[in-house]
Design a protein around this motif. Structure first.
Motif, PDB file in Angstrom:
ATOM      1  N   PHE A  36       0.803  -1.219   0.000  1.00 60.30           N
ATOM      2  CA  PHE A  36       0.000   0.000   0.000  1.00 60.30           C
ATOM      3  C   PHE A  36       0.832   1.264   0.000  1.00 60.30           C
ATOM      4  O   PHE A  36       0.447   2.252  -0.598  1.00 60.30           O
ATOM      5  CB  PHE A  36      -0.938   0.022   1.216  1.00 60.30           C
ATOM      6  N   ALA A  37       1.916   1.287   0.689  1.00 57.03           N
ATOM      7  CA  ALA A  37       2.689   2.519   0.743  1.00 57.03           C
ATOM      8  C   ALA A  37       4.114   2.203   1.159  1.00 57.03           C
ATOM      9  O   ALA A  37       4.347   1.359   2.013  1.00 57.03           O
ATOM     10  CB  ALA A  37       2.076   3.509   1.741  1.00 57.03           C
ATOM     11  N   ALA A  38       5.045   2.893   0.536  1.00 51.90           N
ATOM     12  CA  ALA A  38       6.432   2.736   0.937  1.00 51.90           C
ATOM     13  C   ALA A  38       6.632   3.307   2.319  1.00 51.90           C
ATOM     14  O   ALA A  38       6.040   4.340   2.657  1.00 51.90           O
ATOM     15  CB  ALA A  38       7.341   3.456  -0.062  1.00 51.90           C
ATOM     16  N   PRO A  39       7.436   2.642   3.171  1.00 54.56           N
ATOM     17  CA  PRO A  39       7.666   3.195   4.515  1.00 54.56           C
ATOM     18  C   PRO A  39       8.243   4.604   4.435  1.00 54.56           C
ATOM     19  O   PRO A  39       9.108   4.890   3.624  1.00 54.56           O
ATOM     20  CB  PRO A  39       8.673   2.211   5.118  1.00 54.56           C
ATOM     21  N   ILE A  40       7.724   5.488   5.256  1.00 57.12           N
ATOM     22  CA  ILE A  40       8.185   6.877   5.306  1.00 57.12           C
ATOM     23  C   ILE A  40       8.887   7.117   6.630  1.00 57.12           C
ATOM     24  O   ILE A  40       8.326   6.825   7.686  1.00 57.12           O
ATOM     25  CB  ILE A  40       7.010   7.858   5.156  1.00 57.12           C
ATOM     26  N   VAL A 368     -14.489 -10.180  -1.280  1.00 53.96           N
ATOM     27  CA  VAL A 368     -13.261 -10.393  -2.044  1.00 53.96           C
ATOM     28  C   VAL A 368     -12.795  -9.041  -2.556  1.00 53.96           C
ATOM     29  O   VAL A 368     -13.601  -8.118  -2.750  1.00 53.96           O
ATOM     30  CB  VAL A 368     -13.469 -11.365  -3.227  1.00 53.96           C
ATOM     31  N   GLY A 369     -11.501  -8.912  -2.781  1.00 53.66           N
ATOM     32  CA  GLY A 369     -11.015  -7.639  -3.265  1.00 53.66           C
ATOM     33  C   GLY A 369      -9.529  -7.642  -3.530  1.00 53.66           C
ATOM     34  O   GLY A 369      -8.850  -8.670  -3.409  1.00 53.66           O
ATOM     35  N   MET A 370      -9.036  -6.489  -3.902  1.00 56.27           N
ATOM     36  CA  MET A 370      -7.616  -6.313  -4.174  1.00 56.27           C
ATOM     37  C   MET A 370      -7.177  -4.928  -3.735  1.00 56.27           C
ATOM     38  O   MET A 370      -7.985  -4.013  -3.615  1.00 56.27           O
ATOM     39  CB  MET A 370      -7.315  -6.503  -5.667  1.00 56.27           C
ATOM     40  N   GLY A 371      -5.889  -4.792  -3.477  1.00 56.52           N
ATOM     41  CA  GLY A 371      -5.311  -3.513  -3.126  1.00 56.52           C
ATOM     42  C   GLY A 371      -3.952  -3.370  -3.781  1.00 56.52           C
ATOM     43  O   GLY A 371      -3.237  -4.354  -3.978  1.00 56.52           O
ATOM     44  N   MET A 372      -3.610  -2.154  -4.146  1.00 55.48           N
ATOM     45  CA  MET A 372      -2.299  -1.925  -4.741  1.00 55.48           C
ATOM     46  C   MET A 372      -1.877  -0.488  -4.478  1.00 55.48           C
ATOM     47  O   MET A 372      -2.696   0.365  -4.127  1.00 55.48           O
ATOM     48  CB  MET A 372      -2.333  -2.203  -6.250  1.00 55.48           C
ATOM     49  N   ASN A 373      -0.569  -0.247  -4.639  1.00 55.29           N
ATOM     50  CA  ASN A 373      -0.090   1.122  -4.520  1.00 55.29           C
ATOM     51  C   ASN A 373       0.218   1.691  -5.894  1.00 55.29           C
ATOM     52  O   ASN A 373       0.089   0.988  -6.915  1.00 55.29           O
ATOM     53  CB  ASN A 373       1.108   1.222  -3.572  1.00 55.29           C
ATOM     54  N   TRP A 377       2.239   4.253 -11.638  1.00 54.60           N
ATOM     55  CA  TRP A 377       2.011   5.604 -12.168  1.00 54.60           C
ATOM     56  C   TRP A 377       2.816   6.650 -11.386  1.00 54.60           C
ATOM     57  O   TRP A 377       2.441   7.803 -11.275  1.00 54.60           O
ATOM     58  CB  TRP A 377       0.529   5.951 -12.227  1.00 54.60           C
ATOM     59  N   LYS A 378       3.938   6.201 -10.835  1.00 57.10           N
ATOM     60  CA  LYS A 378       4.943   7.053 -10.207  1.00 57.10           C
ATOM     61  C   LYS A 378       4.411   7.815  -8.993  1.00 57.10           C
ATOM     62  O   LYS A 378       4.836   8.925  -8.697  1.00 57.10           O
ATOM     63  CB  LYS A 378       5.531   8.035 -11.236  1.00 57.10           C
ATOM     64  N   ARG A 379       3.451   7.198  -8.288  1.00 56.22           N
ATOM     65  CA  ARG A 379       2.975   7.737  -7.013  1.00 56.22           C
ATOM     66  C   ARG A 379       2.939   6.578  -6.019  1.00 56.22           C
ATOM     67  O   ARG A 379       1.867   6.053  -5.673  1.00 56.22           O
ATOM     68  CB  ARG A 379       1.601   8.385  -7.162  1.00 56.22           C
ATOM     69  N   PRO A 380       4.097   6.118  -5.559  1.00 55.72           N
ATOM     70  CA  PRO A 380       4.168   4.907  -4.737  1.00 55.72           C
ATOM     71  C   PRO A 380       3.466   5.017  -3.396  1.00 55.72           C
ATOM     72  O   PRO A 380       3.157   3.991  -2.779  1.00 55.72           O
ATOM     73  CB  PRO A 380       5.678   4.693  -4.548  1.00 55.72           C
ATOM     74  N   ASP A 381       3.192   6.247  -2.939  1.00 50.84           N
ATOM     75  CA  ASP A 381       2.514   6.400  -1.661  1.00 50.84           C
ATOM     76  C   ASP A 381       0.998   6.480  -1.806  1.00 50.84           C
ATOM     77  O   ASP A 381       0.283   6.537  -0.808  1.00 50.84           O
ATOM     78  CB  ASP A 381       3.025   7.647  -0.929  1.00 50.84           C
ATOM     79  N   ASP A 382       0.504   6.512  -3.051  1.00 51.52           N
ATOM     80  CA  ASP A 382      -0.935   6.447  -3.275  1.00 51.52           C
ATOM     81  C   ASP A 382      -1.396   4.993  -3.241  1.00 51.52           C
ATOM     82  O   ASP A 382      -0.622   4.071  -3.528  1.00 51.52           O
ATOM     83  CB  ASP A 382      -1.300   7.049  -4.636  1.00 51.52           C
ATOM     84  N   THR A 383      -2.657   4.769  -2.898  1.00 48.38           N
ATOM     85  CA  THR A 383      -3.191   3.415  -2.837  1.00 48.38           C
ATOM     86  C   THR A 383      -4.579   3.368  -3.445  1.00 48.38           C
ATOM     87  O   THR A 383      -5.318   4.360  -3.439  1.00 48.38           O
ATOM     88  CB  THR A 383      -3.266   2.910  -1.383  1.00 48.38           C
ATOM     89  N   TYR A 432      -9.613   5.441  -3.538  1.00 50.32           N
ATOM     90  CA  TYR A 432      -8.288   5.905  -3.940  1.00 50.32           C
ATOM     91  C   TYR A 432      -7.815   6.902  -2.892  1.00 50.32           C
ATOM     92  O   TYR A 432      -8.519   7.859  -2.559  1.00 50.32           O
ATOM     93  CB  TYR A 432      -8.324   6.583  -5.315  1.00 50.32           C
ATOM     94  N   ASN A 433      -6.607   6.677  -2.374  1.00 53.39           N
ATOM     95  CA  ASN A 433      -5.976   7.589  -1.424  1.00 53.39           C
ATOM     96  C   ASN A 433      -4.765   8.223  -2.070  1.00 53.39           C
ATOM     97  O   ASN A 433      -3.937   7.533  -2.686  1.00 53.39           O
ATOM     98  CB  ASN A 433      -5.519   6.850  -0.163  1.00 53.39           C
ATOM     99  N   ALA A 434      -4.636   9.524  -1.947  1.00 52.08           N
ATOM    100  CA  ALA A 434      -3.497  10.250  -2.493  1.00 52.08           C
ATOM    101  C   ALA A 434      -2.761  10.963  -1.370  1.00 52.08           C
ATOM    102  O   ALA A 434      -3.381  11.557  -0.481  1.00 52.08           O
ATOM    103  CB  ALA A 434      -3.960  11.268  -3.542  1.00 52.08           C
ATOM    104  N   THR A 435      -1.433  10.901  -1.400  1.00 51.37           N
ATOM    105  CA  THR A 435      -0.620  11.658  -0.453  1.00 51.37           C
ATOM    106  C   THR A 435      -0.575  13.103  -0.925  1.00 51.37           C
ATOM    107  O   THR A 435       0.111  13.427  -1.896  1.00 51.37           O
ATOM    108  CB  THR A 435       0.791  11.067  -0.345  1.00 51.37           C
ATOM    109  N   VAL A 436      -1.328  13.955  -0.256  1.00 51.92           N
ATOM    110  CA  VAL A 436      -1.454  15.353  -0.672  1.00 51.92           C
ATOM    111  C   VAL A 436      -0.182  16.121  -0.343  1.00 51.92           C
ATOM    112  O   VAL A 436       0.401  16.801  -1.189  1.00 51.92           O
ATOM    113  CB  VAL A 436      -2.668  16.009   0.005  1.00 51.92           C
ATOM    114  N   ILE A 437       0.225  16.081   0.900  1.00 53.67           N
ATOM    115  CA  ILE A 437       1.510  16.590   1.339  1.00 53.67           C
ATOM    116  C   ILE A 437       2.121  15.496   2.194  1.00 53.67           C
ATOM    117  O   ILE A 437       1.439  14.545   2.591  1.00 53.67           O
ATOM    118  CB  ILE A 437       1.383  17.904   2.137  1.00 53.67           C
TER     119      ILE A 437
END
Length: 472
Positions: A36-40, A368-373, A377-383, A432-437
């Protein structure tokens, strides 16, 4: 706590979360992958006081949900309002931890919540916001969410480093160990963990993706309880068991402290594995509840004795006279397909003879479902996540509702001439989650609900949600 400490606590939470929150995390443990997200890298939230390791984390989450008018030929006492509606929740939590002995930690989580759920939290089996069960109006409510101790007994095995995070001080443990947890916490803190569908604050919002919807786990009305849990880790195997306090009355706020008379027991066996060096797991969970509950057959008979005056009533209140046993069993599986993509599935069935004790109105459920980051699309912290759910009722619960009975969350009975056709409740969810800042995410969520509250004469309902979440 008095009002003044509450205000100080709230001020601290808002100030810190607004400036130094962390972005969402994707699971925990030594086999964590970037699903889901790269460790920060975080701030120095762990330190020492009087030579004792301590940590402090926090979170704040705001969720706003809306839907437009939907088809409804009639509405009953517990129907979802068919007119355009808005709902919201806001929560804030502080996570304090301290190591009082080499392998013994204590944790305390004060929490504040405000919010207004759709239709006073009625008219659905799979409710659309996992935070809504804690909300009880626009005025903020302060309470203790968790206050527990955890003791680890290490045995021979490989060394595993547990990283500093909420309710976990940095710790090196053995792959073979026993972990004891006692105090106030949620049953879901220990059982039915999932990398892809667990936390409505950062993942799917629907209750059917927090856990198995038909898992009637012991809890108060906010989802917490007191009890004792044990976990036994044996390399790739984990065995868990616990006994938790039951509420004094079904879905009540107060707990019954007669732990040998009213309780919720659960056991879980989990097998972790790797396929092509990608982690996955399979687990089986079973529960057994005991407390004073109404049997649907008794409630149906009660209505049929005098339908003219008892239809449309919550007849279960009149036949709740003795302790009953409620049981259920479920299967959970998940598998990473790539470093950035994973799938999961849950299925559960409860016996369906008795009313709901603590969770929601469902006797069988599958999701049932799936998840990905967003690495591709070059936004590794988005899920992003996509899920499908189906929830069902037992024949006993359906018969009670068709006779004109009403329960806590569902019951569309409106008149003797009305014929209700009950069908499985089906829900699709995408977010969809986006890292805004840095350290703050914003997300959109869409849910399509067919047969809300299992009634084929109502709906479908389309619910759009906006979420903002921050951690430190």
């Amino acid at each position: 706590m008095t009002r003044k400490p509450h205000l100080l606590l709230l001020s601290l939470l808002i100030a810190v979360c607004s400036t130094t929150a962390l972005a969402q995390k994707a699971g925990s443990g030594a086999d964590q992958i970037e699903t889901f997200a790269a460790p920060i890298p975080g701030l120095p939230t762990e330190g020492n006081i009087w030579g004792m390791p301590v940590n402090l984390h926090g979170q704040t989450t705001y969720i706003n949900q809306r839907y437009n008018n939907f088809k409804s030929s009639y509405s009953g006492q517990n129907s979802l309002d068919s007119l355009k509606s808005m709902s919201y929740t806001w929560s804030g939590t502080l996570f304090f931890g301290a190591r009082i002995a080499p392998n013994t930690d204590v944790y305390f989580n004060p929490e504040v919540v405000s919010g207004v759920p759709f239709s006073d939290l009625a008219g659905l089996g799979g409710f659309t916001n996992g935070e809504a069960t804690k909300a009880n109006g626009a005025q903020a409510k302060f309470y203790s969410a968790r206050a527990f101790a955890r003791h680890t007994i290490n045995q021979e095995g490989d060394k595993v480093v547990l990283e500093n995070e909420a309710n976990q001080l940095t710790q090196t443990v053995s792959s073979n160990r026993v972990v004891l947890t006692g105090g106030q916490f949620s049953t879901l803190d220990i059982f039915d963990d999932s990398r892809y569908a667990k936390d409505p604050r950062i993942q799917f919002m629907n209750w059917g993706n927090m856990t198995y919807l038909a898992y009637d786990y012991a809890a108060d009305a906010r989802g917490y309880s007191w009890g004792l849990a044990g976990e036994w880790y044996l390399d790739n195997w984990v065995m868990r068991a616990s006994r938790m306090l039951a509420p004094k009355s079904p879905n009540g706020r107060d707990l019954n402290w007669q732990i040998f008379n009213a309780y919720g027991d659960q056991v879980e066996v989990e097998r972790q594995h790797n396929i092509a060096e990608l982690p996955g797991k399979v687990s089986v969970l079973a529960y057994r509840n005991q407390m004073i509950l109404a049997r649907f057959q008794d409630a149906t008979n009660y209505i049929n004795q005098d339908p003219a005056t008892r239809q449309g009533s919550q007849a279960i209140n009149n036949v709740r006279t003795s302790n009953q046993i409620k049981t259920g069993i479920g299967l959970n599986a998940e598998q990473a397909l790539t470093k950035d993509l994973g799938i999961y599935g849950r299925a559960f069935t409860s016996d369906g003879h008795t009313e709901t004790m603590s969770f929601t109105e469902a006797d069988n459920s599958i999701s049932v479902g799936m998840g990905m980051n967003g690495t591709q699309w070059k936004r590794p912290d988005d899920t992003i996540g996509i899920s499908m759910m189906q929830n069902g009722l037992s024949s006993y619960r359906r018969s009670y509702l068709q006779a004109g009975g009403v329960s806590y969350f569902i019951g569309d009975y409106a008149s003797p001439s009305q014929t209700i056709s009950y069908s499985p409740e089906r829900i699709g969810e995408i977010y969809y989650n986006a890292t805004v800042i840095k350290n703050v995410l914003a997300g959109l969520n869409f849910q399509h609900i067919i047969n809300p509250a299992y009634n084929s004469a109502r709906g479908p309902v389309n619910i759009l949600s906006f979420r903002i979440h921050a951690e430190f």
